[in-house]
Design a protein around this motif. Structure first.
Motif, PDB file in Angstrom:
ATOM      1  N   THR A 144       0.799  -1.128  -0.030  1.00 24.73           N
ATOM      2  CA  THR A 144      -0.054  -0.062   0.141  1.00 24.73           C
ATOM      3  C   THR A 144       0.895   1.074  -0.022  1.00 24.73           C
ATOM      4  O   THR A 144       0.640   2.234  -0.733  1.00 24.73           O
ATOM      5  N   ASN A 145       1.940   1.210   0.717  1.00 22.53           N
ATOM      6  CA  ASN A 145       2.802   2.436   0.678  1.00 22.53           C
ATOM      7  C   ASN A 145       3.658   2.739  -0.617  1.00 22.53           C
ATOM      8  O   ASN A 145       3.747   3.998  -0.980  1.00 22.53           O
ATOM      9  N   GLU A 146       3.911   1.580  -1.227  1.00 16.60           N
ATOM     10  CA  GLU A 146       4.526   1.919  -2.622  1.00 16.60           C
ATOM     11  C   GLU A 146       3.672   2.454  -3.494  1.00 16.60           C
ATOM     12  O   GLU A 146       3.881   3.392  -4.133  1.00 16.60           O
ATOM     13  N   LYS A 147       2.179   2.047  -3.387  1.00 17.01           N
ATOM     14  CA  LYS A 147       1.235   2.617  -4.381  1.00 17.01           C
ATOM     15  C   LYS A 147       1.051   4.023  -3.819  1.00 17.01           C
ATOM     16  O   LYS A 147       0.926   5.099  -4.729  1.00 17.01           O
ATOM     17  N   LEU A 148       1.184   4.440  -2.627  1.00 15.89           N
ATOM     18  CA  LEU A 148       0.898   5.706  -2.032  1.00 15.89           C
ATOM     19  C   LEU A 148       2.101   6.511  -2.524  1.00 15.89           C
ATOM     20  O   LEU A 148       1.800   7.714  -3.040  1.00 15.89           O
ATOM     21  N   GLN A 149       3.365   6.200  -2.467  1.00 14.39           N
ATOM     22  CA  GLN A 149       4.472   6.790  -3.159  1.00 14.39           C
ATOM     23  C   GLN A 149       4.215   7.164  -4.195  1.00 14.39           C
ATOM     24  O   GLN A 149       4.687   8.258  -4.709  1.00 14.39           O
ATOM     25  N   GLU A 150       3.933   6.157  -5.279  1.00 13.14           N
ATOM     26  CA  GLU A 150       3.695   6.439  -6.649  1.00 13.14           C
ATOM     27  C   GLU A 150       2.541   7.687  -6.693  1.00 13.14           C
ATOM     28  O   GLU A 150       2.690   8.402  -7.711  1.00 13.14           O
ATOM     29  N   THR A 151       1.539   7.591  -6.130  1.00 10.23           N
ATOM     30  CA  THR A 151       0.487   8.693  -6.099  1.00 10.23           C
ATOM     31  C   THR A 151       1.013   9.836  -5.699  1.00 10.23           C
ATOM     32  O   THR A 151       0.835  10.919  -6.387  1.00 10.23           O
ATOM     33  N   ASN A 152       1.850   9.842  -4.695  1.00 11.76           N
ATOM     34  CA  ASN A 152       2.424  11.188  -4.140  1.00 11.76           C
ATOM     35  C   ASN A 152       3.365  11.917  -5.093  1.00 11.76           C
ATOM     36  O   ASN A 152       3.201  12.999  -5.492  1.00 11.76           O
ATOM     37  N   VAL A 153       4.330  10.782  -5.871  1.00 14.16           N
ATOM     38  CA  VAL A 153       5.057  11.688  -6.900  1.00 14.16           C
ATOM     39  C   VAL A 153       4.138  12.019  -8.034  1.00 14.16           C
ATOM     40  O   VAL A 153       4.394  13.191  -8.654  1.00 14.16           O
ATOM     41  N   GLU A 154       3.010  11.413  -8.440  1.00 15.16           N
ATOM     42  CA  GLU A 154       2.149  12.005  -9.358  1.00 15.16           C
ATOM     43  C   GLU A 154       1.628  13.312  -8.680  1.00 15.16           C
ATOM     44  O   GLU A 154       1.427  14.145  -9.701  1.00 15.16           O
ATOM     45  N   LEU A 155       1.123  13.415  -7.696  1.00 10.02           N
ATOM     46  CA  LEU A 155       0.489  14.587  -7.115  1.00 10.02           C
ATOM     47  C   LEU A 155       1.380  15.662  -7.204  1.00 10.02           C
ATOM     48  O   LEU A 155       1.234  16.872  -7.366  1.00 10.02           O
ATOM     49  N   GLN A 156       2.850  15.351  -6.745  1.00  3.53           N
ATOM     50  CA  GLN A 156       3.797  16.399  -6.763  1.00  3.53           C
ATOM     51  C   GLN A 156       4.041  16.890  -8.230  1.00  3.53           C
ATOM     52  O   GLN A 156       4.067  17.989  -8.182  1.00  3.53           O
ATOM     53  N   GLU A 157       4.171  16.155  -9.170  1.00  5.60           N
ATOM     54  CA  GLU A 157       4.280  16.586 -10.469  1.00  5.60           C
ATOM     55  C   GLU A 157       3.262  17.501 -10.852  1.00  5.60           C
ATOM     56  O   GLU A 157       3.488  18.563 -11.547  1.00  5.60           O
ATOM     57  N   THR A 158       1.952  17.061 -10.613  1.00  8.98           N
ATOM     58  CA  THR A 158       0.529  17.911 -10.759  1.00  8.98           C
ATOM     59  C   THR A 158       0.781  19.189 -10.192  1.00  8.98           C
ATOM     60  O   THR A 158       0.449  20.426 -10.703  1.00  8.98           O
ATOM     61  N   ASN A 159       1.242  19.270  -8.912  1.00  7.81           N
ATOM     62  CA  ASN A 159       1.385  20.560  -8.175  1.00  7.81           C
ATOM     63  C   ASN A 159       2.353  21.390  -8.849  1.00  7.81           C
ATOM     64  O   ASN A 159       2.284  22.713  -8.828  1.00  7.81           O
ATOM     65  N   GLU A 160       3.510  20.615  -9.214  1.00 12.70           N
ATOM     66  CA  GLU A 160       4.512  21.500  -9.699  1.00 12.70           C
ATOM     67  C   GLU A 160       4.065  22.109 -11.097  1.00 12.70           C
ATOM     68  O   GLU A 160       4.402  23.439 -11.438  1.00 12.70           O
ATOM     69  N   ASP A 161       3.308  21.544 -11.985  1.00 15.01           N
ATOM     70  CA  ASP A 161       2.626  21.834 -13.250  1.00 15.01           C
ATOM     71  C   ASP A 161       1.660  23.292 -12.863  1.00 15.01           C
ATOM     72  O   ASP A 161       1.645  24.113 -13.536  1.00 15.01           O
ATOM     73  N   LEU A 162       0.981  22.825 -11.706  1.00 17.18           N
ATOM     74  CA  LEU A 162      -0.206  23.946 -11.299  1.00 17.18           C
ATOM     75  C   LEU A 162       0.489  25.006 -11.067  1.00 17.18           C
ATOM     76  O   LEU A 162       0.192  26.342 -11.192  1.00 17.18           O
ATOM     77  N   GLN A 163       1.486  24.906 -10.024  1.00 12.24           N
ATOM     78  CA  GLN A 163       2.362  25.921  -9.364  1.00 12.24           C
ATOM     79  C   GLN A 163       2.958  27.073 -10.933  1.00 12.24           C
ATOM     80  O   GLN A 163       3.063  28.167 -10.745  1.00 12.24           O
ATOM     81  N   LEU A 164       3.636  25.939 -11.637  1.00  5.61           N
ATOM     82  CA  LEU A 164       4.184  26.894 -12.952  1.00  5.61           C
ATOM     83  C   LEU A 164       3.250  27.547 -13.773  1.00  5.61           C
ATOM     84  O   LEU A 164       3.309  28.600 -14.249  1.00  5.61           O
ATOM     85  N   ALA A 165       2.055  26.877 -13.786  1.00  2.54           N
ATOM     86  CA  ALA A 165       0.792  27.764 -14.538  1.00  2.54           C
ATOM     87  C   ALA A 165       0.378  28.887 -13.756  1.00  2.54           C
ATOM     88  O   ALA A 165       0.249  30.006 -14.270  1.00  2.54           O
ATOM     89  N   LYS A 166       0.348  28.732 -12.385  1.00  5.33           N
ATOM     90  CA  LYS A 166      -0.044  29.987 -11.730  1.00  5.33           C
ATOM     91  C   LYS A 166       0.877  31.180 -11.671  1.00  5.33           C
ATOM     92  O   LYS A 166       0.785  32.269 -11.970  1.00  5.33           O
ATOM     93  N   GLU A 167       2.188  30.713 -11.741  1.00  3.08           N
ATOM     94  CA  GLU A 167       3.373  31.652 -12.000  1.00  3.08           C
ATOM     95  C   GLU A 167       3.223  32.478 -13.309  1.00  3.08           C
ATOM     96  O   GLU A 167       3.442  33.769 -13.300  1.00  3.08           O
ATOM     97  N   THR A 168       2.853  31.666 -14.258  1.00  6.38           N
ATOM     98  CA  THR A 168       2.844  32.060 -15.417  1.00  6.38           C
ATOM     99  C   THR A 168       1.589  33.050 -15.799  1.00  6.38           C
ATOM    100  O   THR A 168       1.783  34.229 -16.379  1.00  6.38           O
ATOM    101  N   ILE A 169       0.635  32.705 -15.337  1.00  6.90           N
ATOM    102  CA  ILE A 169      -0.750  33.490 -15.250  1.00  6.90           C
ATOM    103  C   ILE A 169      -0.154  34.863 -14.259  1.00  6.90           C
ATOM    104  O   ILE A 169      -0.665  36.009 -14.893  1.00  6.90           O
ATOM    105  N   GLN A 170       0.418  34.683 -13.197  1.00  4.28           N
ATOM    106  CA  GLN A 170       0.664  36.081 -12.628  1.00  4.28           C
ATOM    107  C   GLN A 170       1.583  36.641 -13.186  1.00  4.28           C
ATOM    108  O   GLN A 170       1.401  38.185 -13.229  1.00  4.28           O
ATOM    109  N   SER A 171       2.635  36.154 -13.859  1.00  2.00           N
ATOM    110  CA  SER A 171       3.499  37.048 -14.667  1.00  2.00           C
ATOM    111  C   SER A 171       2.776  37.789 -15.828  1.00  2.00           C
ATOM    112  O   SER A 171       2.947  38.979 -16.002  1.00  2.00           O
ATOM    113  N   LEU A 172       1.953  37.063 -16.606  1.00  2.00           N
ATOM    114  CA  LEU A 172       1.197  37.674 -17.460  1.00  2.00           C
ATOM    115  C   LEU A 172       0.509  38.774 -17.138  1.00  2.00           C
ATOM    116  O   LEU A 172       0.134  39.787 -17.731  1.00  2.00           O
ATOM    117  N   GLN A 173      -0.292  38.465 -15.846  1.00  2.00           N
ATOM    118  CA  GLN A 173      -1.283  39.673 -15.137  1.00  2.00           C
ATOM    119  C   GLN A 173      -0.467  40.645 -15.004  1.00  2.00           C
ATOM    120  O   GLN A 173      -0.789  41.833 -14.956  1.00  2.00           O
TER     121      GLN A 173
END
Length: 490
Positions: A292-321
């Motif tokens: 279960t922990n291994e699956k959670l770690q895999e899910t956590n990695v995916e969530l981190q990547e998604t969060n990084e993408d979201l953060q990058l998108a937020k920064e891009t939007i803020q920069s454009l604004q």
């Protein structure tokens, strides 16, 4: 006679040939001068130490005889000093019996060895005595003389070594044995070990541990043992009986505890079986948790990547604004090209009004082909004037920004003559405030925009600003003032 003090004043001695010449006398201490100094005002003689003391008093440094200033006006009189040092004198200790006689220059050397000279104790006890009594004082009478303890050989001041405080703790001082009948004196440091073997010491009976309460002198211990042998045997028998009874009681207690240990051992075996089963179940559960922990770690990695993408998108939007806001706040203008024709016939030319940008500030360019003010007759002068505009209500005032005026080369697109000036705190308020009607009478620019010598044809640079009696100007404006966004329609 008085002592020969060498720290202040002159020589206080008895002279062999009677009183010395007056010319050798210090006019301050009235003694024969020591280290004689002659003053230039009245040529009198003074001791060096007397003059130094007079100078240190902080009052006016003047001659005591003629009251003239002595600052830098005295010197050492070598002739007088040689005469003084050749005078014959008696030792200052003549009254005490010294028969020495010699010159003043030798008296200090004599006093160092004179047996009649009064000196201070070298041990600093405070006593004073004649030099010939020094040895007897420091070896017999001086309370601070060095002494050595007779017993421990410690060295120190006599008062300390012979004091009660030292004797009360001296480790080698002989101490009388406290046991009655023992006449030995033992060094203090050996007293405790002596008491352990002293034949006169009172000690308990060797059989005190089994009940004999007698206390006997150590040297009579064997006699007591011989006389009390029956009593000691009875005490020993009784002690053995009591010990045997205690052993029996202890054995019974041990047997009871042995039974309890057996029961406890059986309980431990049962508990051990239960623990084994529990461990097996926990191991199985642990394996499931690992998966279960291994699956959670895999899910956590995916969530981190998604969060990084979201953060990058937020920064891009803020920069454009931010960029969009900056563009909204920064009012710039495309280059405005203006032509001044028939320059030779005009003292002043005024351009039509133009806007710095759509919805921006309105201004105009004034050109003086023959110059004005300090530039008149030598330079072309250029000034910018703010005008009443359609959008003034939604703009910030006073105007702030940079204005660049270029005089264009009419032969090719380079080597244009450019001058930039800022509308900042240094610009008079009258030149940058809002105009409610027509044009601001107070302009801002350069009276010495370009000298006449520069506007004609230059073959080396292939440059010509004045051609066919015309000048071309390009005006660029960068406004840093902001609009009032709540007043602008979207």
């Amino acid at each position: 006679m008085a002592t020969n003090d060498t720290t202040y004043g002159g020589y206080s001695c008895t002279f062999v040939d009677g009183d010395p010449p007056v010319e050798y006398q210090c006019y301050i201490c009235r003694l024969v001068a020591r280290d004689p100094q002659q003053v230039s005002c009245c040529s009198n003689i003074y001791c060096k130490s007397c003059l130094d003391t007079l100078k240190e008093k902080g009052q006016r440094f003047t001659c005591p005889t003629c009251r003239s200033s002595l600052e830098g006006k005295y010197f050492k009189d070598g002739r007088v000093e040689r005469g003084i040092k050749s005078l014959k004198v008696y030792c200052t200790n003549t009254d005490s019996g010294c028969q020495w006689m010699g010159t003043i220059k030798d008296i200090d050397t004599h006093l160092i060895i004179c047996p009649y000279q009064v000196i201070h104790c070298t041990n600093k006890c405070g006593e004073k005595f004649r030099r010939d009594a020094w040895w007897a004082h420091i070896t017999i009478n001086c309370p601070k003389r060095q002494a050595q303890c007779t017993y421990c050989l410690q060295k120190g001041p006599h008062q300390l070594i012979t004091s009660r405080s030292h004797l009360n703790k001296c480790p080698d001082l002989p101490i009388q044995c406290s046991n009655e009948g023992c006449n030995e004196k033992i060094p203090r440091r050996l007293l405790a070990s002596h008491n352990e073997t002293c034949p006169k010491a009172i000690v308990p009976c060797e059989y005190s541990n089994i009940g004999c309460n007698e206390r006997i002198i150590r040297e009579e211990l064997e006699i007591h043992n011989d006389e009390a042998i029956t009593i000691h045997l009875q005490l020993t028998t009784r002690q053995m009986r009591l010990t045997n009874e205690k052993l029996q009681d202890t054995n019974e207690v041990l047997q009871e505890k042995s039974e309890k240990l057996k029961e406890t051992n059986e309980e431990l075996k049962e508990t051990n079986e239960i623990l084994k089963e529990t461990i097996e179940e926990l191991q199985k559960t642990n394996k499931k948790l690992q998966k279960t922990n291994e699956k959670l770690q895999e899910t956590n990695v995916e969530l981190q990547e998604t969060n990084e993408d979201l953060q990058l998108a937020k920064e891009t939007i803020q920069s454009l604004q931010t960029e969009l806001q900056e563009q909204n706040n920064l009012l710039t203008v495309s280059n405005e090209v203006l032509k001044v024709s028939q320059c030779s016939q005009k003292k002043k030319w005024h351009s039509p009004g133009f806007y710095t940008s759509p919805g921006g500030y309105k201004m105009s360019l004034s050109v003086y082909p023959y110059g004005t003010h300090t530039g008149e007759g030598t330079h072309v002068s250029c000034f910018i004037y703010l005008m009443a505009g359609e959008y003034d209500d939604i703009l910030e005032w006073p105007f702030q920004g940079e204005v660049t005026i270029e005089l264009l080369n009419q032969l090719e697109d380079k080597n244009h003559w450019k001058r930039t000036f800022s509308y900042d705190e240094s610009v008079p308020t009258e030149s940058k405030k809002r105009v409610f009607k027509g044009e601001n009478p107070q302009g801002w620019g350069r009276g010495h925009f370009i000298p006449f010598s520069k506007i004609v044809y230059d073959a080396t640079k292939k440059c010509q600003y004045l051609k066919d009696d015309s000048l071309y100007f390009r005006v660029s404006v960068k406004a840093t003032s902001k609009t009032k966004p709540w007043l602008v329609s979207t």
